[in-house]
Scaffold this active site. Structure first.
Site, PDB file in Angstrom:
ATOM      1  N   GLY A 186       7.400  -3.933   1.905  1.00 30.93           N
ATOM      2  CA  GLY A 186       8.597  -4.448   1.729  1.00 30.93           C
ATOM      3  C   GLY A 186       9.131  -5.409   2.580  1.00 30.93           C
ATOM      4  N   GLY A 200       1.825  -4.361  -0.439  1.00 37.17           N
ATOM      5  CA  GLY A 200       0.973  -3.077  -0.254  1.00 37.17           C
ATOM      6  C   GLY A 200      -0.279  -3.122  -1.300  1.00 37.17           C
ATOM      7  N   ARG A 257      -2.275   1.122  11.092  1.00 37.49           N
ATOM      8  CA  ARG A 257      -0.876   0.492  11.655  1.00 37.49           C
ATOM      9  C   ARG A 257      -1.077   0.948  13.370  1.00 37.49           C
ATOM     10  NH1 ARG A 257       3.707   2.128   7.195  1.00 37.49           N
ATOM     11  NH2 ARG A 257       3.474  -0.150   6.383  1.00 37.49           N
TER      12      ARG A 257
HETATM   13  P1  ADP Z   1       2.381  -5.362  -4.245  1.00 41.09           P
HETATM   14  O1  ADP Z   1       2.294  -3.763  -3.520  1.00 41.09           O
HETATM   15  O2  ADP Z   1       1.183  -6.069  -3.872  1.00 41.09           O
HETATM   16  O3  ADP Z   1       3.623  -5.965  -3.804  1.00 41.09           O
HETATM   17  P2  ADP Z   1       3.173  -4.319  -6.787  1.00 41.09           P
HETATM   18  O4  ADP Z   1       3.432  -2.906  -6.257  1.00 41.09           O
HETATM   19  O5  ADP Z   1       4.417  -4.947  -7.265  1.00 41.09           O
HETATM   20  O6  ADP Z   1       2.032  -5.029  -5.920  1.00 41.09           O
HETATM   21  O7  ADP Z   1       2.309  -4.056  -8.182  1.00 41.09           O
HETATM   22  C1  ADP Z   1       1.196  -3.470  -8.044  1.00 41.09           C
HETATM   23  C2  ADP Z   1       0.733  -2.656  -9.568  1.00 41.09           C
HETATM   24  O8  ADP Z   1       1.177  -3.462 -10.447  1.00 41.09           O
HETATM   25  C3  ADP Z   1      -0.432  -2.076  -9.589  1.00 41.09           C
HETATM   26  O9  ADP Z   1      -0.161  -0.390  -9.507  1.00 41.09           O
HETATM   27  C4  ADP Z   1      -0.943  -2.642 -10.952  1.00 41.09           C
HETATM   28  O10 ADP Z   1      -1.660  -1.613 -11.808  1.00 41.09           O
HETATM   29  C5  ADP Z   1       0.487  -2.933 -11.617  1.00 41.09           C
HETATM   30  N1  ADP Z   1       0.082  -3.852 -12.635  1.00 41.09           N
HETATM   31  C6  ADP Z   1      -0.386  -5.064 -12.283  1.00 41.09           C
HETATM   32  N2  ADP Z   1      -0.812  -5.791 -13.671  1.00 41.09           N
HETATM   33  C7  ADP Z   1      -0.333  -4.848 -14.654  1.00 41.09           C
HETATM   34  C8  ADP Z   1      -0.319  -5.019 -15.994  1.00 41.09           C
HETATM   35  N3  ADP Z   1      -0.664  -5.786 -16.934  1.00 41.09           N
HETATM   36  N4  ADP Z   1       0.200  -3.989 -16.588  1.00 41.09           N
HETATM   37  C9  ADP Z   1       0.685  -2.808 -15.879  1.00 41.09           C
HETATM   38  N5  ADP Z   1       0.782  -2.746 -14.474  1.00 41.09           N
HETATM   39  C10 ADP Z   1       0.324  -3.817 -13.943  1.00 41.09           C
HETATM   40 MG    MG Z   2       3.023  -1.855  -4.277  1.00 42.21          MG
END
Ligand code: ADP
Ligand code: MG
Length: 384
Positions: A366, A343, A37
């Site tokens: 976010g 993230g 950052r």
């Molecule tokens: P980002 O930070 O990119 O927006 P999220 O925080 O929404 O993504 O989601 C990330 C999490 O989703 C990860 O910790 C991952 O393990 C979980 N995840 C992805 N697919 C599955 C699944 N099939 N079952 C349980 N958790 C999942």
């Molecule tokens: Mg996340």
């Protein structure tokens, strides 16, 4: 509305307040564990130094809840920034008061001053105007470059801008996010395909809705796919499902734009299998299957714009990271404009060393999602 740019302001010899996002992760011992950052803010800071501005940096760090908690001091960030800039960085132990005023006034052209954590005051998160005005008095111009906090209408991210009519602008980091998350997704080159994964429909409902409206196809993977499948009466075993959101999932599905996995990697905590269609009792879906990867890759080849948020499986476990990794690779091989936000999605790309091959990796978690959902953010609107 047009956002003014830092390069359009006359900054030489002026005291320029720059809201940056130095909200870096810290180790238990209080050391900076990742300085991305700080590095992301260098283009704006280096530009201002070169132009002969007097640079006054504002940031928050962590959640000190309006109290002066020493573990959230920005002092280590001043030291790190100084190393990166290869020049001294002054530090004031309070963002207001005598010391801040004296240090701001003493600045010479090309010098940099970092003020202490603005969240040491409750007025920051309250978006307090009087507090913003006091800080505003330290500078002649205001630049916002804190994309990671641009979705918050706080004192130094939004309220402060009203004290700089005609004397405010977006820094380079913010400009890049506006270019890609704003313009490129608002007027996308089509076909525009979106991929959404991650754990919860509930945390992404707004984004899903916006993407269904703006894009041509939305590929839903990760845990949230199971809520969509369950809503259609397909059995999902012990996969993560948010029953309360089945109705919303169905209504999104009715757009006709949503594509769900055809097959899944499933596990009962012992065996790992691939299954098409329904997931048997006792098994949990943990990744998209090989058929799905093949089909989604085929679609992605025809895309001109691709946006991706959210891992497509439990990618922290290498056994369930194949879908995420394969789709990441497909993005890097695509000639489309590729934009990744979120993230965990961004770390999935970085972990594989693929960051350079993506058109734009959004720096805000976010903030990126809220920007796509709402089409603007308080930290951007306040500059218009
Ligand atoms: P980002 O930070 O990119 O927006 P999220 O925080 O929404 O993504 O989601 C990330 C999490 O989703 C990860 O910790 C991952 O393990 C979980 N995840 C992805 N697919 C599955 C699944 N099939 N079952 C349980 N958790 C999942
Ligand atoms: Mg996340």
């Amino acid at each position: 509305m047009v956002v003014p740019l830092v390069q359009q302001l006359e900054v030489a010899g002026k005291r320029v307040l720059v809201r940056v996002d130095f909200n870096v992760p810290l180790t238990k011992e209080g050391a900076i564990s990742d300085d991305s950052r700080i590095k992301a803010s260098l283009p704006t800071i280096q530009y201002l130094i070169k132009q002969g501005a007097k640079v006054i940096l504002l940031s928050h760090l962590g959640r000190p809840d309006g109290q002066k908690k020493p573990q959230y001091t920005l002092k280590p960030c001043a030291a790190r920034l100084s190393q990166l800039l290869k020049q001294p960085v002054h530090f004031a132990s309070d963002c207001l008061g005598d010391e801040a005023e004296r240090s701001a006034r003493a600045l010479q052209k090309g010098e940099v001053l970092l003020l202490e954590n603005v969240r040491f005051y409750p007025e920051e998160e309250a978006g307090d105007k009087a507090f913003a005005e006091k800080i505003a008095q330290l500078g002649d111009l205001y630049i916002n470059d804190a994309f990671g906090t641009a979705h918050r209408a706080h004192a130094t991210t939004a309220a402060i801008a009203s004290f700089f009519p005609g004397k405010k602008a977006a820094g380079f980091l913010l400009q890049k996010e506006i270019e890609f998350l704003g313009q490129a997704l608002l007027m996308p080159q089509r076909p525009f395909y979106a991929l959404v994964g991650g754990s919860k429909v509930s945390s992404k409902l707004g984004v899903l809705q916006a993407l269904v409206n703006k894009s041509d196809k939305v590929f839903v993977g990760g845990a949230m796919a199971y809520t969509f499948l369950k809503a259609q009466g397909i059995s999902t075993g012990s996969s993560l499902v948010e029953e309360a959101l089945e109705k919303e999932a169905l209504s999104l599905w009715q757009s006709g734009k949503i594509f769900l996995p055809l097959d899944h990697i499933i596990t009962d905590k012992g065996a790992i299998k691939t299954v098409e269609g329904a997931i048997p009792q006792g098994f949990q879906g943990v990744d998209i299957g090989p058929q799905t990867i093949k089909e989604w890759k085929r679609y992605l080849q025809e895309a001109k714009t691709i946006f991706w948020n959210g891992p497509l499986g439990i990618f922290e476990d290498a056994r369930f990271a194949i879908g995420t990794n394969e789709i990441a690779k497909a993005l890097t091989e695509s000639s489309a404009i590729t934009i990744v936000g979120g993230g965990d999605s961004v770390s999935a790309i970085e972990n594989q060393g693929l960051a350079k091959k993506i058109t734009h990796l959004s720096t805000g978690g976010g903030a990126s999602l809220e920007y796509i959902e709402k089409g603007s953010l308080p930290g951007i609107i306040c500059l218009e």
